[in-house]
Design a protein around this motif. Structure first.
Motif, PDB file in Angstrom:
ATOM      1  N   ALA A  65       0.834  -1.206   0.000  1.00  0.00           N
ATOM      2  CA  ALA A  65       0.000   0.000   0.000  1.00  0.00           C
ATOM      3  C   ALA A  65       0.867   1.254   0.000  1.00  0.00           C
ATOM      4  CB  ALA A  65      -0.932  -0.014   1.210  1.00  0.00           C
ATOM      5  N   VAL A  68       2.396   1.740  -3.469  1.00  0.00           N
ATOM      6  CA  VAL A  68       1.435   2.321  -4.413  1.00  0.00           C
ATOM      7  C   VAL A  68       1.398   3.841  -4.256  1.00  0.00           C
ATOM      8  CG1 VAL A  68      -1.011   2.488  -5.016  1.00  0.00           C
ATOM      9  CG2 VAL A  68       0.013   0.254  -4.604  1.00  0.00           C
ATOM     10  N   ILE A  91      -5.598   9.083  -7.336  1.00  0.00           N
ATOM     11  CA  ILE A  91      -6.229   7.762  -7.285  1.00  0.00           C
ATOM     12  C   ILE A  91      -5.312   6.757  -6.594  1.00  0.00           C
ATOM     13  CG2 ILE A  91      -7.032   5.819  -8.687  1.00  0.00           C
ATOM     14  CD1 ILE A  91      -8.033   7.877 -10.733  1.00  0.00           C
ATOM     15  N   ALA A  92      -4.028   6.767  -6.974  1.00  0.00           N
ATOM     16  CA  ALA A  92      -3.067   5.846  -6.366  1.00  0.00           C
ATOM     17  C   ALA A  92      -2.897   6.135  -4.877  1.00  0.00           C
ATOM     18  CB  ALA A  92      -1.725   5.945  -7.078  1.00  0.00           C
ATOM     19  N   TYR A  95      -6.056   5.000  -3.043  1.00  0.00           N
ATOM     20  CA  TYR A  95      -6.099   3.542  -3.009  1.00  0.00           C
ATOM     21  C   TYR A  95      -5.126   3.009  -1.958  1.00  0.00           C
ATOM     22  CZ  TYR A  95      -5.518  -1.331  -4.389  1.00  0.00           C
ATOM     23  OH  TYR A  95      -5.444  -2.699  -4.364  1.00  0.00           O
ATOM     24  N   GLY A  96      -3.897   3.525  -1.969  1.00  0.00           N
ATOM     25  CA  GLY A  96      -2.899   3.076  -1.006  1.00  0.00           C
ATOM     26  C   GLY A  96      -3.292   3.391   0.421  1.00  0.00           C
ATOM     27  N   THR A  99      -6.562   1.110   1.421  1.00  0.00           N
ATOM     28  CA  THR A  99      -6.208  -0.299   1.611  1.00  0.00           C
ATOM     29  C   THR A  99      -5.214  -0.459   2.757  1.00  0.00           C
ATOM     30  OG1 THR A  99      -4.475  -0.127  -0.094  1.00  0.00           O
ATOM     31  CG2 THR A  99      -6.639  -0.921  -0.788  1.00  0.00           C
ATOM     32  N   PRO A 135      -3.065  -7.570  -4.511  1.00  0.00           N
ATOM     33  CA  PRO A 135      -4.061  -7.068  -5.448  1.00  0.00           C
ATOM     34  C   PRO A 135      -3.565  -7.127  -6.888  1.00  0.00           C
ATOM     35  CG  PRO A 135      -3.911  -5.625  -3.536  1.00  0.00           C
ATOM     36  CD  PRO A 135      -2.787  -6.614  -3.417  1.00  0.00           C
TER      37      PRO A 135
END
Length: 235
Positions: A65, A68, A91-92, A95-96, A99, A135
């Motif tokens: 995570a 990312v 977005i990255a 997301y990181g 998660t 993932p």
């Protein structure tokens, strides 16, 4: 000092425009890269290699995570003024952070279960395997086993020194400290904030900052290019 005063003044008088302006500078994105990248290197080079704390399955997911977020920050830092690059970075980063908080919560639950004197606390606890599933099906454990292959048990993060290893005085001091604490803690002598909680705090702070920055960006886009009055000037 004068720079911080100017930044604070701009943030008070025109918060949206100031936050958006910060997003369009490489410094903010590179700061995320340095912080998250630094945590990855610290976990691997210092705790895993130097202090012999073997990473567990949830630990390597947390590293993923963070990784990312590092990639997202590097992409956005190419040119934050280009919307596509900044969007990919956002977005990255989101997301990181999201998660990462999820992995940290799961690891914290496992940590409490394995340290609970009640043997029934371990009933139904899952999420600690030596065969991780990342993932998107990424075989990171095969590509880079030293960084992403779990070799320890979740919740048991005390140093395990291999037989025959000679420790220097600094290593011995740190290892004794964490062994006495029965694992990694931000303040070992008090057993204050375990590794999972510290990681959740790091991801959570990044998430809050990302939310604030994103809201400012959305407001700026919705408002268009209308000038903002700051004192007696139009900016």
């Amino acid at each position: 000092m004068r720079l911080f005063k100017t930044m604070w003044k701009n943030l008070r008088t025109a918060p949206v425009d100031t936050l958006v302006r910060w997003q369009e500078q490489r410094f903010l994105w590179l700061l995320m890269v340095v912080v998250m990248g630094g945590l990855i290197v610290l976990a691997h080079s210092f705790f895993q290699i130097y202090l012999y704390m073997a990473p567990c399955e949830q630990c390597v997911y947390i590293r993923f995570a963070m990784f990312v977020m590092v990639i997202g920050g590097l992409i956005a830092a190419i040119n934050p003024k280009i919307i596509v690059l900044k969007l990919i970075g956002c977005i990255a980063a989101f997301y990181g952070a999201i998660t990462g908080m999820g992995y940290s919560i799961k690891l914290n639950g496992i940590h409490h279960a394995v340290h609970n004197p009640d043997p029934d606390a371990l009933f139904g606890v899952q999420g600690c395997s030596t065969d991780p599933t990342f993932p998107f099906g990424l075989p990171l454990a095969d590509w880079s086993p030293e960084w992403f292959k779990p070799t320890g048990d979740c919740g048991y993060d005390a140093p395990i020194v291999p037989d025959g290893v000679t420790l220097n005085s600094i290593q011995q001091w740190f290892i004794d400290m964490y062994v006495q604490a029965e694992g990694w803690y931000l303040i070992p002598s008090w057993q204050f904030m375990n590794m999972a909680q510290a990681c959740f705090l790091a991801f959570g702070l990044c998430f809050i900052i990302l939310v604030i920055m994103t809201i400012a960006w959305i407001v700026k886009l919705a408002r268009g290019n209308k000038p903002v009055r700051m004192g007696s000037q139009i900016r």
